[in-house]
Structure formats: structure tokens, C-alpha cells
Motif scaffolding. Structure first.
Motif, PDB file in Angstrom:
ATOM      1  N   TYR A  28      -1.138  35.693   6.300  1.00  0.00           N
ATOM      2  CA  TYR A  28      -0.747  37.060   5.923  1.00  0.00           C
ATOM      3  C   TYR A  28       0.775  37.217   5.968  1.00  0.00           C
ATOM      4  CZ  TYR A  28       0.030  42.062   6.308  1.00  0.00           C
ATOM      5  OH  TYR A  28       0.507  43.340   6.129  1.00  0.00           O
ATOM      6  N   HIS A  29       1.372  36.811   7.062  1.00  0.00           N
ATOM      7  CA  HIS A  29       2.820  37.005   7.204  1.00  0.00           C
ATOM      8  C   HIS A  29       3.605  36.070   6.286  1.00  0.00           C
ATOM      9  CE1 HIS A  29       2.787  40.139  10.176  1.00  0.00           C
ATOM     10  NE2 HIS A  29       1.796  39.505  10.788  1.00  0.00           N
ATOM     11  N   ARG A  32       3.709  37.761   2.947  1.00  0.00           N
ATOM     12  CA  ARG A  32       4.689  38.854   2.950  1.00  0.00           C
ATOM     13  C   ARG A  32       6.108  38.323   2.783  1.00  0.00           C
ATOM     14  NH1 ARG A  32       4.230  43.505   7.120  1.00  0.00           N
ATOM     15  NH2 ARG A  32       5.771  44.172   5.639  1.00  0.00           N
ATOM     16  N   ARG A  35       6.552  37.062  -0.804  1.00  0.00           N
ATOM     17  CA  ARG A  35       6.683  38.165  -1.768  1.00  0.00           C
ATOM     18  C   ARG A  35       8.070  38.806  -1.652  1.00  0.00           C
ATOM     19  NH1 ARG A  35       2.196  40.463  -0.583  1.00  0.00           N
ATOM     20  NH2 ARG A  35       3.009  41.824   1.038  1.00  0.00           N
ATOM     21  N   THR A  36       8.503  39.064  -0.443  1.00  0.00           N
ATOM     22  CA  THR A  36       9.790  39.718  -0.216  1.00  0.00           C
ATOM     23  C   THR A  36      10.964  38.843  -0.652  1.00  0.00           C
ATOM     24  OG1 THR A  36       8.876  40.899   1.671  1.00  0.00           O
ATOM     25  CG2 THR A  36      11.270  40.771   1.538  1.00  0.00           C
ATOM     26  N   ARG A  78       4.423  37.697  13.246  1.00  0.00           N
ATOM     27  CA  ARG A  78       5.401  38.601  12.641  1.00  0.00           C
ATOM     28  C   ARG A  78       6.819  38.216  13.052  1.00  0.00           C
ATOM     29  NH1 ARG A  78       5.670  44.028  14.943  1.00  0.00           N
ATOM     30  NH2 ARG A  78       3.513  43.542  15.436  1.00  0.00           N
TER      31      ARG A  78
END
Length: 109
Positions: A28-29, A32, A35-36, A78
């Protein structure tokens, strides 16, 4: 009063549920960050591996009396993802600066 940190040695094996939670948090992280930071698939996989390594290294700090494994794994993932994103950003800034530098040959008198 000094805080006391208890570090326990993890069992050599990770149970299936903890492993699934760890891998899901890393995936998941990593998505992210990818994508960022507009990363490709190979770079996303590298980020995910970096996060998994951080989780494996820090799992000995997990204390079930202080919270759920899923919360711990998400927090570690995270933080690791943010660290990787910071490194990528710093690397990009260094590369951009070196590209933007004007060599002596390019300068006009």
C-alpha cells in the motif's frame, strides 16, 4: 524518569497473519510513493522491498500490550515509505542541480 525501551528478539518465523499484514502495508505505502513520485513498476517494487526490510528490522520493537500488529506495521511502513520518498526527492534535486550547472565552456564572455 528515563523511558525504558524493551527490545525482544523476534521469533525466527513470522506467522501467516503478521506476514500478510506486513506485506499489505508495504504494498500500500509503496503504491502511494510510486504514485506521488511518478515511479515506474520496477522502482515501485524497489520501494516495496525497502519497506519490507524496515518492517523486518523493526518488528522486534513490537509490543502487543501497546497495540495491534496492524497498527505497528502501518506506522513503520508509513515512516519507511516517507524515508524512501525523501531519498528519491533529494536524489532528484541533486541531479537537477548538476544538469542546471553551467560549465565554463558554455559561458559566453
Amino acid at each position: 524518569d528515563a523511558a525504558v525501551i524493551v527490545v525482544k528478539q523476534p521469533d525466527s518465523a513470522i506467522d501467516d497473519r503478521h506476514l500478510r499484514v506486513m506485506m499489505a502495508a508495504a504494498a500500500y505505502h509503496a503504491r502511494r510513493v510510486a504514485r506521488t513520485m511518478r515511479l515506474g513498476e520496477a522502482q515501485r517494487e524497489d520501494v516495496e522491498q525497502d519497506i519490507v526490510v524496515a518492517l523486518l528490522e523493526r518488528r522486534r520493537f513490537f509490543d502487543p500490550s501497546r497495540g495491534a500488529w496492524s497498527s505497528f506495521a502501518d506506522r513503520v511502513a508509513r515512516q519507511a515509505a516517507q524515508g524512501v520518498a525523501d531519498e528519491i526527492g533529494a536524489d532528484r534535486r541533486v541531479r537537477a542541480a548538476s544538469i542546471d550547472e553551467v560549465s565554463e565552456d558554455d559561458q559566453t564572455p
